[in-house]
Design a protein around this motif. Structure first.
Motif: not given
Lengths: 202, 101, 835
Positions: C191-192, C326-329, C336-337, C396-397
């Protein structure tokens, strides 16, 4: 070696730079006729100097003592020649009668008479000779060269009175101090000698 | 003509011989003898000066003092020599060198 | 929509000295929890930690509400509260302050952030109750809110960028909250890094804008960028005014005085949004003309700026191609999500475009680009969401897709509509995420939808709120999503002034509309699919399952991306085909999908495998799901209610013949009007109907296929189109593509650099070290032999001299006599010599 060299150099320097010009400059008197006093003087002087030489150079201590006797005697005689009667007598009495006897005693007490050697090991006679050569000329030069303001000698008179007066007037303090010194000497000598003997006996 | 210088010469010689004696003698008494010679030489000078320079009686007085003190000194000196003889069993001046470094 | 040709003037500013309190409270809360939170938790328990954090949030919300009330009191054109704290730096004509501002747009954002943020904090109390690093979580959450507030409340680019980076940081910290799991740590890093790419574009665009405003270069034709006579001349409206070569202003006041002005409007390069807006919007300054005609290398400057700034938005708001993080997040905790990756951080890009609407509106190319990317993203990620099994991944998607919609909105020029969708999305997506969190909690940390089912009996409140949010996202008129989405699509259809790379493309608008409708249908479909799979039918879960990645026995490539091994489930034979509604504690009906492939030869394990599986070899406690505690259900209800209520903000003008509430509210902040095609009134109503229809179609098919998990059609379809299914299921292999194209070369470069460092540089350093050692040795030798030698020699000489001089002291009197006489003679000699 170094000392020898220095001394030789010194002497050479003195002779050439000092003595010779002075000798040449000073007025040499006519050698006048030699009277009896002069001859007497030379004789006594010879005895004195010979005695002194004997003291210095003799291998045997007893011979040195004899030489000392001769020197002291000669000195006394010279005093007489110099009109110093009291001093001469004192010299005879004290020096020869006291000091010399004392020295003889000491010699007897401390030596086996036969075995004495003169020379000082490291310097030896040679060193002594050097010393003589270094010292004597200087003094002799002074004695000879200096223009002394000689005055005619006074009337012959007994000096005892004058000396006595001097002792108790001008020279009073030294006189008293000398007596103190003698006292101290007396005690000191006794102490020193006695202690050893005492320790020895103990 | 005997001048002052003659006496001074004698005195100088006495002095020189006495110096040599002091410097060279191994025997302690011999050294003292040398000291006596020196003193005598000085005495001769004193008296000679006194006689020839006419300065009163001071020279002779001085000589007398010298004699006195020489006698005292001889006494003490010989006492010391005796003491040294007791300690070192010898009067050779070289043996008394404990004061060396 | 309404024609107002009033002349725009400078923004009227009202000073409000308390604005800094809004970001302060979360910052203080974060600091307290960060510094002493662990101790407090130790001493007083977890209560104190969340009380501090929640209190900070409510305090910020309170101040925000107060500011809101003050804004309301002001007349519409003057709604601009400002609070300058101090001057950060002044250099020449550039002056950057730490300043906050609230205008209608940022006010809306602040209310969303603090309000929904506070609710999510409350949610976290229940959700993270078992977490030992409770204090760290709340500290990070507060930190995030602080950074986000800086972002939206910043009065200039500098503060905004600080917040921009800050939310990136907070996102990283929170995604890899459970950092001991390397997968989660990797997700955080992904993400970062993806954000960083975007930030680079953002900075480039910002600097380009700054430079372009300077008027410091004479734009000679065909000159490209080479400018050899850099003179800071402001050439505007034919006035040549040489303002001196970068007059060194030392203080902000000096810079203020030295700044050139035209009609009282400060012109020239600036970081402040207000000054920028004034310059560009007020035509009298001529800056707009200047910018419109500026070019770099033949490309319009404004287009380039717009595209670069949008690159930043691409990173932050997860658009194509930088959406992969984003999906990995979803590896982070669910609150948090919900907060970051649904309601707030990802909307920062939209906010930025809306804030700079006046710039984007000047460049049709930039707008077209934004709208196009938004549309492509919307449909692309919607398609991926069709086949995901992890409920959080679906959401997420869905988020990525909805963000695409928002960018469609701001891209075509319907800025208020994009902002409105931002608002509605915040509500319903937060509801969905928190609902999924509730579900996950209730199913004992199970995230795979195939292991859920039948939860409507066990978790009614969650079910209803989730359903309401699904209605919202699908776009039914009784929830808020319809209003925003329809507005966007309508405006997209009506936009005729878009361009791509300088070429006008009037057809782009309707094309985007079509894409959007398809995406909307898809959205509705997969959202209701998730709803039915989760809540209806029978409960298929038997045990807990920490399974954060998707199971795909066919994809070796997928396993290369994830470190955990693929769990291969046995083919259970035909007997599983009819396991659907029997409530059998057997593996999920996903197994039914496997059967038709007949891979029995490859995995010919007996049915005993099921028992082993059912025996819970993963060691989690099984049991029936349960409803979540009141902290969670209350928040869900409030958010669902909010989703409903916010629909009133956007009642379309077609119904009421006046501008919707939100549009009127946001109007002062969005000064530029973009021209849309005139459409007949009935067409608008028709389009609204089409939108509802799209949602209904999606719902219908989802219901058909997934309600109660009765249908075999999904399995059959999958079997039929397995190839396509696999590709879509594996997210079109985008991550693998990145690994190949980006990561591997980077690693190679890194290795080369490391080799260089170890061999060349380190060798040089060692050489320097050897030389130093050599010199030291030489020095030592010199010291030892020369110096010490000299000293020693001196000592020896002294000793030797002493030794020889010692001999003088023989203890013999006669020797001393000789010495004395010698000395006397020397004196005599000297006497003669001298005289």
């Amino acid at each position: 070696m170094l000392a020898t060299a220095l001394v030789v150099a010194f002497v050479a320097y003195m002779v050439t730079q000092v003595l010779r010009p002075a000798a040449l400059a000073s007025p040499v008197g006519e050698p006048g006729a030699m009277g009896l006093p002069d001859l007497l003087f030379y004789l006594i002087a010879a005895v004195t100097v010979a005695g002194a030489a004997g003291v210095a150079l003799s291998r045997n201590i007893l011979y040195s003592c004899l030489g000392l006797l001769a020197a002291l005697l000669g000195a006394g005689a010279l005093y007489v020649l110099l009109s110093a009667d009291f001093v001469a007598v004192t010299q005879l009495l004290i020096y020869i009668g006291g000091v010399l006897v004392l020295v003889l005693f000491a010699v007897m007490l401390t030596n086996r008479i036969t075995e004495v050697n003169v020379s000082n090991a490291s310097f030896g006679l040679f060193g002594g000779f050097l010393l003589f050569v270094a010292a004597a000329p200087v003094l002799l030069a002074v004695a000879v060269i200096t223009p002394w303001q000689a005055k005619p000698p006074p009337e012959l008179a007994p000096t005892t009175r004058a000396i006595g007066d001097a002792f108790l007037s001008r020279w009073l303090l030294p006189f008293e101090v000398a007596s103190l010194v003698l006292l101290a000497t007396l005690i000191g000598a006794v102490v020193i000698a006695r202690k050893e003997i005492k320790a020895d006996e103990a | 003509m005997i001048t002052l210088s003659h006496f001074l010469v004698v005195g100088a010689l006495l002095f020189a011989f006495g110096l040599v004696t002091v410097a060279t003698r191994r025997n302690a008494v011999g050294v003292l003898m040398g000291v006596e010679l020196i003193l005598n030489g000085a005495n001769v000078n004193f008296v000679a000066f006194n006689h020839y320079l006419g300065l009163g009686i001071s020279g002779q007085v001085f000589a007398l003092f010298v004699i006195v003190l020489a006698a005292a000194e001889a006494a003490v000196g010989l006492a010391i020599v005796l003491a040294i003889f007791q300690t070192f069993k010898s009067i050779d001046v070289r043996t008394a060198d404990l004061m060396r470094e | 929509m309404h024609e107002t040709a009033h002349e725009l003037g400078r923004i009227a500013v009202t000073q409000a000295g308390y604005l800094w309190l809004i970001p302060l409270f979360p910052l203080v809360g974060a600091a307290i929890n960060a510094l002493v939170g662990w101790k407090l938790q130790q001493l007083f328990g977890k209560k104190i930690v969340h009380r501090i954090a929640v209190l900070a949030m409510f305090a910020a919300f309170g101040v925000a509400v107060y500011a809101f009330s003050e804004l309301l009191r002001l007349p519409a054109e003057e709604r601009y509260l400002q609070d300058t704290l101090w001057n950060l730096l002044t250099a020449g004509r550039l002056s950057v302050d730490l300043a906050f501002a609230l205008d209608p747009l940022s006010m809306m954002m602040v209310l969303v952030i603090t309000g929904i943020g506070a609710l999510i904090h409350v949610f976290s109390i229940g959700y993270m109750a078992d977490e030992p690093s409770y204090w760290r979580f709340f500290s990070y959450l507060n930190l995030f809110v602080f950074a986000m507030l800086l972002l939206v409340m910043g009065d200039n680019f500098a503060v905004m960028f600080f917040g921009w980076e800050g939310v990136g940081l907070a996102s990283y910290l929170l995604i890899s909250f459970w950092y001991t799991d390397p997968e989660k740590a990797k997700a955080g890093m992904k993400a970062f890094v993806a954000n960083r790419f975007g930030d680079f574009g953002f900075l480039a665009g910002l600097l380009l804008l700054f430079w372009g405003l300077g008027g410091a270069w004479q734009a000679r034709p065909n000159s490209g960028l080479r400018n050899t006579d850099y003179r800071p001349t402001v050439e505007l409206r034919g006035q040549e005014r040489d303002v001196g070569a970068l007059a060194p202003a030392a203080t902000a006041a000096q810079a203020e005085r030295a700044a050139p002005r035209i009609d009282e409007v400060k012109v020239g390069p600036t970081m402040s949004f207000r000054e920028l807006r004034d310059q560009v919007v007020i035509e009298a300054t001529g800056v707009k003309e200047h910018l419109l005609h500026s070019e770099i290398w033949g490309v319009s400057l404004l287009a380039l700026i717009g595209i670069l700034l949008f690159v930043g938005a691409m990173g932050k708001s997860a658009q194509l191609p930088l959406y992969v993080w984003l999906p990995d997040a979803m590896a982070g905790p669910t609150p948090v999500s919900a907060l970051i990756h649904a309601a707030t951080m990802v909307t920062a890009g939209v906010y930025m475009v809306a804030r700079l609407s006046f710039l984007f509106a000047l460049s049709p190319s930039a707008m077209g680009w934004v709208a196009l990317i938004g549309a492509l993203t919307a449909i692309f990620s919607a398609s991926i969401g069709f086949f995901q099994y992890d409920i959080k991944k679906v959401l997420a998607y869905s988020t990525v897709s909805q963000l695409g919609f928002m960018f469609i909105g701001v891209g075509v020029g319907a800025y208020w509509a994009g902002a409105y969708h931002l608002l509605t999305h915040a509500f319903f997506k937060a509801t969905l995420f928190l609902g999924s969190g509730s579900v996950i909690l209730g199913c004992h940390h199970e995230q795979d939808m195939r292991k859920m089912g039948g939860l409507k009996q066990h978790m009614p409140i969650t079910r209803f709120t989730y359903l309401a949010a699904c209605w919202a996202i699908a776009g039914f008129p009784w929830m808020n999503g319809f209003y925003s989405k329809d507005e966007i699509l309508w405006k997209a259809f009506g936009s005729g002034h878009l361009a791509l790379f300088g070429v006008p493309t009037p057809w782009l608008g309707p094309a985007i509309y079509l894409v959007g409708i398809v995406a909307a249908t898809g959205t509705s479909f997969y959202m209701f699919r998730s709803y039915y799979m989760t809540f209806t039918g029978a409960y298929r879960g038997g045990e807990g399952h920490h399974d954060e990645h998707n199971e795909d026995p066919h994809s070796a490539a997928a396993t290369a991306m994830s470190a955990l091994s693929v769990k291969v489930h046995a083919s259970d034979g035909a007997e599983h085909l009819d396991h659907g509604t029997q409530g059998h504690p057997a593996p999920a009906p996903a197994h039914a999908l496997h059967d038709a492939h007949g891979h029995a030869p490859a995995h010919g394990l007996p049915a005993a495998h099921d028992d082993a599986h059912a025996a819970g070899d993963h060691g989690h406690h099984g049991g029936t799901p349960h409803e979540s505690p009141w902290t969670i259900t209350l928040v869900l209800s409030l958010l669902a209610l909010g989703s409903f209520l916010t629909l009133f903000l956007g009642i379309p003008a077609a119904w009421t013949h006046q501008a919707p509430l939100l549009e009127r509210w946001l109007e002062p902040a969005l000064p530029v009007e973009v021209a849309f095609r005139e459409q007949p009134h009935w067409l608008e109503l028709a389009f609204q109907g089409i939108g509802v229809l799209a949602g209904a179609v999606g719902w219908f098919f989802a219901m058909l296929l997934y309600k109660d998990a009765r249908s075999t059609v999904p399995a059959a379809l999958k079997a039929r189109f397995l190839g396509i299914w696999t590709v879509v299921y594996n997210k079109y292999y985008v991550d693998e593509l990145y690994a190949l194209v980006v990561l591997r070369p980077s690693v190679k470069v890194a290795r080369a650099a490391s080799w260089f460092d170890a061999n060349v540089i380190d060798r040089l350093v060692l050489l320097a070290g050897s030389i130093t050692r050599l010199v030291a040795n030489v020095d030592g030798a010199i010291d030892k032999y020369l110096v010490d030698g000299a000293v020693n020699a001196l000592a020896s000489a002294t000793m030797g001299l002493g030794r020889s001089l010692r001999l003088l002291q023989s203890g013999r009197i006669q020797t001393y006599l000789y010495g004395a006489l010698g000395g006397a003679l020397v004196v005599v000699l000297l006497n003669f010599l001298i005289s």
